[in-house]
Each structure stands twice: as structure tokens, then as C-alpha cells.
Design a protein around this motif. Structure first.
Motif, PDB file in Angstrom:
ATOM      1  N   GLU A  53      -2.287  -1.120   4.449  1.00 32.49           N
ATOM      2  CA  GLU A  53      -1.767   0.129   5.014  1.00 32.49           C
ATOM      3  C   GLU A  53      -2.652   0.640   6.148  1.00 32.49           C
ATOM      4  O   GLU A  53      -2.151   1.086   7.192  1.00 32.49           O
ATOM      5  CB  GLU A  53      -1.629   1.195   3.928  1.00 32.49           C
ATOM      6  CG  GLU A  53      -0.557   0.923   2.889  1.00 32.49           C
ATOM      7  CD  GLU A  53      -0.979  -0.111   1.850  1.00 32.49           C
ATOM      8  OE1 GLU A  53      -2.180  -0.491   1.832  1.00 32.49           O
ATOM      9  OE2 GLU A  53      -0.110  -0.527   1.055  1.00 32.49           O
ATOM     10  N   SER A  54      -3.972   0.579   5.962  1.00 32.69           N
ATOM     11  CA  SER A  54      -4.874   1.066   7.005  1.00 32.69           C
ATOM     12  C   SER A  54      -4.898   0.112   8.197  1.00 32.69           C
ATOM     13  O   SER A  54      -5.001   0.553   9.348  1.00 32.69           O
ATOM     14  CB  SER A  54      -6.286   1.257   6.441  1.00 32.69           C
ATOM     15  OG  SER A  54      -6.815   0.041   5.962  1.00 32.69           O
ATOM     16  N   ARG A  57      -1.664   0.703  10.210  1.00 36.50           N
ATOM     17  CA  ARG A  57      -1.764   1.923  11.016  1.00 36.50           C
ATOM     18  C   ARG A  57      -2.594   1.674  12.275  1.00 36.50           C
ATOM     19  O   ARG A  57      -2.233   2.130  13.370  1.00 36.50           O
ATOM     20  CB  ARG A  57      -2.380   3.043  10.189  1.00 36.50           C
ATOM     21  CG  ARG A  57      -2.484   4.368  10.936  1.00 36.50           C
ATOM     22  CD  ARG A  57      -2.983   5.480  10.035  1.00 36.50           C
ATOM     23  NE  ARG A  57      -4.324   5.233   9.532  1.00 36.50           N
ATOM     24  CZ  ARG A  57      -4.597   4.885   8.283  1.00 36.50           C
ATOM     25  NH1 ARG A  57      -3.633   4.734   7.394  1.00 36.50           N
ATOM     26  NH2 ARG A  57      -5.843   4.674   7.903  1.00 36.50           N
ATOM     27  N   THR A  61       0.592   1.083  14.570  1.00 33.31           N
ATOM     28  CA  THR A  61       0.817   2.470  14.970  1.00 33.31           C
ATOM     29  C   THR A  61      -0.102   2.890  16.114  1.00 33.31           C
ATOM     30  O   THR A  61       0.351   3.433  17.130  1.00 33.31           O
ATOM     31  CB  THR A  61       0.623   3.408  13.767  1.00 33.31           C
ATOM     32  OG1 THR A  61       1.466   2.982  12.683  1.00 33.31           O
ATOM     33  CG2 THR A  61       0.969   4.832  14.139  1.00 33.31           C
TER      34      THR A  61
END
Length: 299
Positions: A53-54, A57, A61
Motif C-alpha cells: 500500500e505504501s 502510493r 499516486t
């Protein structure tokens, strides 16, 4: 995490079925859009964590880059989402710059790579930090990387008496054509060298992404870590590569199988470095950079 957003990040709009050709084009899209870099070790103050998830991102993202543990971990997720059968492999660097920096516990110089399996037992290395295109494991002949060549050799480690796959990339030099004994036969060209990238055992087992946290911690904390000594940001191009190594901008263009041109320019001012990162690499950082001044010939 979203597959379509990931594909948009690497500007890939082709087929998504798990074939060898799709894997090749996914690798190329990745290495030409997502930089292999260590810039967040120099000024961000943030610790790297091997959690998807990190990493998602950060790469998708925030549209920046990452180390091998991050890039290949994220690429592993993408490939599995698309239906590829992927093994996460614990490897170790064989780059000359890392050879004298190995720690006593073996954590410095660690590497995460991927092996993708296809029907009929065919296997390919997929590595979006160290390679531009996948490599077949069933041949020792030089293989096309679109902007260079690479090969996989099977060798026995004299110290351990175990067999390993050794991945090497072609290092071009500017040589006189008279030194070419047989055009097209790389083994007969005087002056060419093959540089080690990484190795892993023939019988390597599938690892978990989180198993590499201990390696990334060592890379951040150990003063012998290459990542603590040298900052870099690297993207592949159709004709070669471009890189920011410490405060030096490096451009390579490959003339042919035997020659390359290099340009290096010192970028002393922080605002110019930020501009180059944005224009050449598509990277906009949210932290101040504190880059080392020296340059090491690691690329």
C-alpha cells in the motif's frame, strides 16, 4: 490499489493477457516511466517500508521511483493481478560497486527479482530495476534488451559449491572497428566486457515480499550500504539511459553493439537539480534534497 491506474502510470494501453509478449512490453513501459532511484534516502527523513500500500502510493499516486525492493514488489503485484504466475526471488548483487561493501551478515547487496513461469516449463527473469526486458533462463546466449544486451550464465560458486544463475549486462566501449574480428559475434569482439548485475541459486525458492524488510533496513542504516553513499535516479530510453548520480546528470546513447556515447554535466544548484528531475524524469519531490557531491561510476 487499482490495475488501471498502475497501467496509466506507465502509459501502457496494450493487451493484458499473461503472455511473453505482454510481459516484455510491460517491462519496457515500466523502466521508461518509473525511475530506479534512492532519492528519498537523501533528505526525506522517511523510512522505507516493504508494504504494498505504501509503495503503491509512492510510485503510482505520487509518481516517483524506488529501489529494487519497491519496484519489483509492486511489479509482482501487477503481474499477478493480470494472471501471470510469478515467483519472488531473493538474489544478491554482483555489481563491482557492491563487491567491497558486503556486510558480515550478507544483508548489504541483497536484491529482489522476479521469475515468471509460462506453459511448458519456460521461465523468464522480470526485473524492472536492473533489466529493460525479460531474460530467458534456458539460454546463455546474449539477449536483446532493446537498448543493450544481457545474458544469464549458469556458474558454480567455488566457495559454496552451489550452482547459480548469474545475470550480466553488456558494457560497451569506444573501440576501433579494426578490433572487431567477427562482426555480429559478441564473443569475438575485443574490448567488450560483461558486467555482473545479480545472481540467485538455480533452486531458489519463492520468497515473501515482507521478507525483504530486513534488507531494506540494512540498506538504510548500515554505513557500508551503497545506497547511503551514492544517490541516483535512472530511467531507460530507447537509445540508452539517463541518470542523475549525486549532482551529476549522465546521458548514454548506444551507437551499436560495440560503442556508446556518454555526456556528463555537473548540476551544483539545488533548483537546477529539481528542474532536471521534473523535466527529464517526471519526478516532483515533496521533500528537500541533500545529495552527496561525489560521483561513483555505477552505471
Amino acid at each position: 490499489m487499482d490495475v488501471d491506474d498502475y497501467l496509466a502510470r506507465i502509459e501502457y494501453s496494450g493487451p493484458k493477457n499473461p503472455t511473453e509478449e505482454v510481459l516484455k512490453e510491460l517491462c519496457w513501459a515500466h523502466v521508461t516511466h518509473v525511475p530506479f532511484y534512492t532519492l528519498d534516502l537523501f533528505g526525506s527523513g522517511e523510512r522505507k517500508v516493504v508494504k504494498l500500500e505504501s509503495i503503491y502510493r509512492k510510485i503510482i499516486t505520487d509518481r516517483v521511483g524506488g529501489m529494487c525492493y519497491e519496484l519489483n514488489a509492486m511489479f509482482n503485484w501487477l503481474l499477478k493481478e493480470l494472471g501471470f504466475k510469478v515467483n519472488v526471488i531473493r538474489a544478491e548483487s554482483t555489481m563491482a560497486s557492491n563487491s567491497n561493501r558486503q556486510s558480515s551478515d550478507g544483508l548489504i547487496g541483497g536484491h529482489l527479482t522476479l521469475v515468471v513461469e509460462f506453459p511448458h516449463g519456460k521461465q523468464k527473469i522480470a526485473d524492472v530495476s536492473s533489466l529493460a526486458l525479460p531474460l530467458d533462463l534456458d539460454t546463455e546466449e546474449p539477449q536483446d534488451q532493446r537498448n543493450t544486451k544481457a545474458r544469464v550464465l549458469k556458474k558454480i560458486c567455488n566457495e559454496e559449491k552451489n550452482w547459480y544463475f548469474y545475470v550480466e549486462k553488456l558494457s560497451r566501449t569506444v573501440i576501433d572497428v579494426k578490433e572487431i574480428e567477427s562482426v555480429g559475434d559478441l564473443k569475438q569482439v575485443k574490448g567488450l566486457e560483461w558486467n555482473g548485475r545479480f545472481r540467485f541459486p538455480l533452486q531458489a525458492s519463492n520468497s515473501k515480499i515482507e521478507d525483504f524488510q530486513i534488507n531494506i533496513d540494512a540498506s538504510q542504516d548500515n554505513e557500508n550500504s551503497e545506497f547511503r553513499q551514492i544517490s541516483f535516479c535512472v530511467l531507460q530510453t530507447a537509445l540508452g539511459m539517463k541518470a542523475l548520480i549525486c549532482k551529476n546528470y549522465l546521458g548514454k546513447e548506444y551507437v551499436d553493439d560495440y560503442r556508446e556515447t556518454k555526456t556528463t554535466k555537473l548540476i551544483p544548484e539545488d533548483e537546477d537539480i529539481i528542474s532536471i528531475l521534473r523535466k527529464k524524469f517526471g519526478v516532483v519531490l515533496n521533500h528537500k534534497l541533500d545529495l552527496p557531491d561525489h560521483q561513483n561510476n555505477i552505471f
